[in-house]
Design a protein around this motif. Structure first.
Motif, PDB file in Angstrom:
ATOM      1  N   GLY A  30      37.144   2.974  16.177  1.00 23.40           N
ATOM      2  CA  GLY A  30      37.590   4.231  16.780  1.00 23.40           C
ATOM      3  C   GLY A  30      36.818   4.613  18.023  1.00 23.40           C
ATOM      4  O   GLY A  30      36.633   5.805  18.302  1.00 23.40           O
ATOM      5  N   ILE A  31      36.337   3.601  18.764  1.00 24.18           N
ATOM      6  CA  ILE A  31      35.582   3.854  19.988  1.00 24.18           C
ATOM      7  C   ILE A  31      36.108   2.953  21.099  1.00 24.18           C
ATOM      8  O   ILE A  31      36.899   2.050  20.854  1.00 24.18           O
ATOM      9  CB  ILE A  31      34.062   3.618  19.786  1.00 24.18           C
ATOM     10  N   THR A  32      35.640   3.211  22.311  1.00 27.57           N
ATOM     11  CA  THR A  32      36.066   2.373  23.437  1.00 27.57           C
ATOM     12  C   THR A  32      35.221   1.098  23.473  1.00 27.57           C
ATOM     13  O   THR A  32      34.082   1.092  22.961  1.00 27.57           O
ATOM     14  CB  THR A  32      35.891   3.111  24.778  1.00 27.57           C
ATOM     15  N   PRO A  33      35.737   0.028  24.068  1.00 29.65           N
ATOM     16  CA  PRO A  33      34.930  -1.197  24.209  1.00 29.65           C
ATOM     17  C   PRO A  33      33.606  -0.960  24.951  1.00 29.65           C
ATOM     18  O   PRO A  33      32.587  -1.539  24.589  1.00 29.65           O
ATOM     19  CB  PRO A  33      35.853  -2.140  24.982  1.00 29.65           C
ATOM     20  N   SER A  34      33.617  -0.076  25.962  1.00 33.58           N
ATOM     21  CA  SER A  34      32.365   0.184  26.690  1.00 33.58           C
ATOM     22  C   SER A  34      31.355   0.908  25.797  1.00 33.58           C
ATOM     23  O   SER A  34      30.153   0.638  25.869  1.00 33.58           O
ATOM     24  CB  SER A  34      32.625   0.967  27.978  1.00 33.58           C
ATOM     25  N   SER A  35      31.822   1.804  24.941  1.00 32.17           N
ATOM     26  CA  SER A  35      30.915   2.468  23.997  1.00 32.17           C
ATOM     27  C   SER A  35      30.319   1.448  23.028  1.00 32.17           C
ATOM     28  O   SER A  35      29.121   1.490  22.725  1.00 32.17           O
ATOM     29  CB  SER A  35      31.642   3.542  23.189  1.00 32.17           C
ATOM     30  N   LEU A  36      31.158   0.522  22.558  1.00 28.80           N
ATOM     31  CA  LEU A  36      30.671  -0.516  21.652  1.00 28.80           C
ATOM     32  C   LEU A  36      29.631  -1.393  22.351  1.00 28.80           C
ATOM     33  O   LEU A  36      28.597  -1.726  21.766  1.00 28.80           O
ATOM     34  CB  LEU A  36      31.828  -1.367  21.120  1.00 28.80           C
ATOM     35  N   SER A  37      29.871  -1.726  23.599  1.00 30.35           N
ATOM     36  CA  SER A  37      28.896  -2.524  24.356  1.00 30.35           C
ATOM     37  C   SER A  37      27.560  -1.801  24.468  1.00 30.35           C
ATOM     38  O   SER A  37      26.499  -2.403  24.310  1.00 30.35           O
ATOM     39  CB  SER A  37      29.430  -2.842  25.752  1.00 30.35           C
ATOM     40  N   ARG A  38      27.614  -0.481  24.736  1.00 32.47           N
ATOM     41  CA  ARG A  38      26.386   0.321  24.823  1.00 32.47           C
ATOM     42  C   ARG A  38      25.641   0.326  23.482  1.00 32.47           C
ATOM     43  O   ARG A  38      24.418   0.156  23.437  1.00 32.47           O
ATOM     44  CB  ARG A  38      26.693   1.756  25.229  1.00 32.47           C
ATOM     45  N   ILE A  39      26.390   0.515  22.412  1.00 28.47           N
ATOM     46  CA  ILE A  39      25.782   0.546  21.067  1.00 28.47           C
ATOM     47  C   ILE A  39      25.110  -0.799  20.785  1.00 28.47           C
ATOM     48  O   ILE A  39      23.973  -0.853  20.341  1.00 28.47           O
ATOM     49  CB  ILE A  39      26.840   0.863  19.983  1.00 28.47           C
ATOM     50  N   ARG A  40      25.810  -1.871  21.079  1.00 30.40           N
ATOM     51  CA  ARG A  40      25.255  -3.222  20.822  1.00 30.40           C
ATOM     52  C   ARG A  40      23.990  -3.445  21.654  1.00 30.40           C
ATOM     53  O   ARG A  40      23.019  -4.019  21.170  1.00 30.40           O
ATOM     54  CB  ARG A  40      26.296  -4.285  21.140  1.00 30.40           C
ATOM     55  N   LYS A  41      24.011  -2.969  22.901  1.00 32.83           N
ATOM     56  CA  LYS A  41      22.849  -3.139  23.790  1.00 32.83           C
ATOM     57  C   LYS A  41      21.653  -2.336  23.248  1.00 32.83           C
ATOM     58  O   LYS A  41      20.526  -2.826  23.251  1.00 32.83           O
ATOM     59  CB  LYS A  41      23.221  -2.675  25.198  1.00 32.83           C
ATOM     60  N   ASN A  42      21.934  -1.130  22.768  1.00 38.03           N
ATOM     61  CA  ASN A  42      20.859  -0.253  22.286  1.00 38.03           C
ATOM     62  C   ASN A  42      20.203  -0.749  20.984  1.00 38.03           C
ATOM     63  O   ASN A  42      19.051  -0.426  20.743  1.00 38.03           O
ATOM     64  CB  ASN A  42      21.362   1.175  22.069  1.00 38.03           C
ATOM     65  N   ILE A  43      20.929  -1.477  20.178  1.00 33.05           N
ATOM     66  CA  ILE A  43      20.351  -1.920  18.912  1.00 33.05           C
ATOM     67  C   ILE A  43      19.820  -3.351  18.990  1.00 33.05           C
ATOM     68  O   ILE A  43      19.234  -3.839  18.035  1.00 33.05           O
ATOM     69  CB  ILE A  43      21.335  -1.780  17.727  1.00 33.05           C
ATOM     70  N   SER A  44      20.017  -4.012  20.104  1.00 34.39           N
ATOM     71  CA  SER A  44      19.507  -5.391  20.254  1.00 34.39           C
ATOM     72  C   SER A  44      18.018  -5.408  20.484  1.00 34.39           C
ATOM     73  O   SER A  44      17.431  -4.615  21.097  1.00 34.39           O
ATOM     74  CB  SER A  44      20.195  -6.093  21.416  1.00 34.39           C
TER      75      SER A  44
END
Length: 189
Positions: free
Chosen positions: A175-189
């Protein structure tokens, strides 16, 4: 076929004759990545079992946005149940996310199993109950948690799926945008 029979036997007992009959009614099939198993506007006329690959259920919102409802991978039955059972046009799509190897039952053959195998309907009911519980377990977090938590729970619960599905499908599911998912993935890496 062995994988299918092992799966079914988790939900009830079958004798060799019944197992042979199921095997007779089943057909091995394949779907290429992106192909549809069933489509909106058409009546679903088959039940699938995933031997290898990932399937997604999706639909289009009234604004034309593609929304992924859920994913299924190996060792699962799948069908657009409302369309299949009620013989009405589907409102969504069942699509291969990866190349898939399947076992498929036509509606006629599925009905023959029901008419011929004593206890088949009870087995199917147990399989449906398990699938319903899993679906509810997938949906509840989507309604109550923030996007990062939803993503982390998805990773925890479905670690094998993450690298097998496109980010756009996963973002849609969460339920999010691909760019939001990319940000989330970057922040938890």
């Amino acid at each position: 076929m062995e994988m299918l029979i092992e799966y079914i036997l988790q939900f009830g007992n079958l004798n060799q004759q019944q197992i042979g009959f199921i095997s007779q009614k089943a057909q091995e099939s394949a779907l290429k990545k992106g192909e549809y198993f069933s489509e909106a506007g058409k009546i679903a006329r088959k039940v699938g079992f995933i031997l290898d690959g990932v399937i997604r259920f999706c639909y289009y919102s009234n604004t034309g946005e593609e929304i992924t409802s859920y994913f299924m991978d190996e060792n699962n039955f799948f069908v657009d149940l409302n369309s299949f059972d009620n013989k009405i046009p589907s409102t969504g799509y069942v699509q291969a996310v990866t190349d898939c190897k399947l076992i498929v039952f036509s509606q006629e053959n599925w009905q023959e199993l029901s008419n011929t195998i004593v206890g088949w309907d009870k087995i199917v009911q147990k399989i449906l109950s398990k699938a319903m519980v899993e679906k509810i377990d997938k949906i509840n977090p989507l309604l109550s948690e923030d996007a990062t938590t939803r993503y982390l729970k998805f990773l925890e619960k479905y670690p094998k799926l993450t690298n097998r599905i496109p980010l756009s499908y996963l973002a849609s599911y969460l339920g999010i945008t691909p760019s939001s998912l990319s940000r989330i993935r970057k922040n938890i890496s």
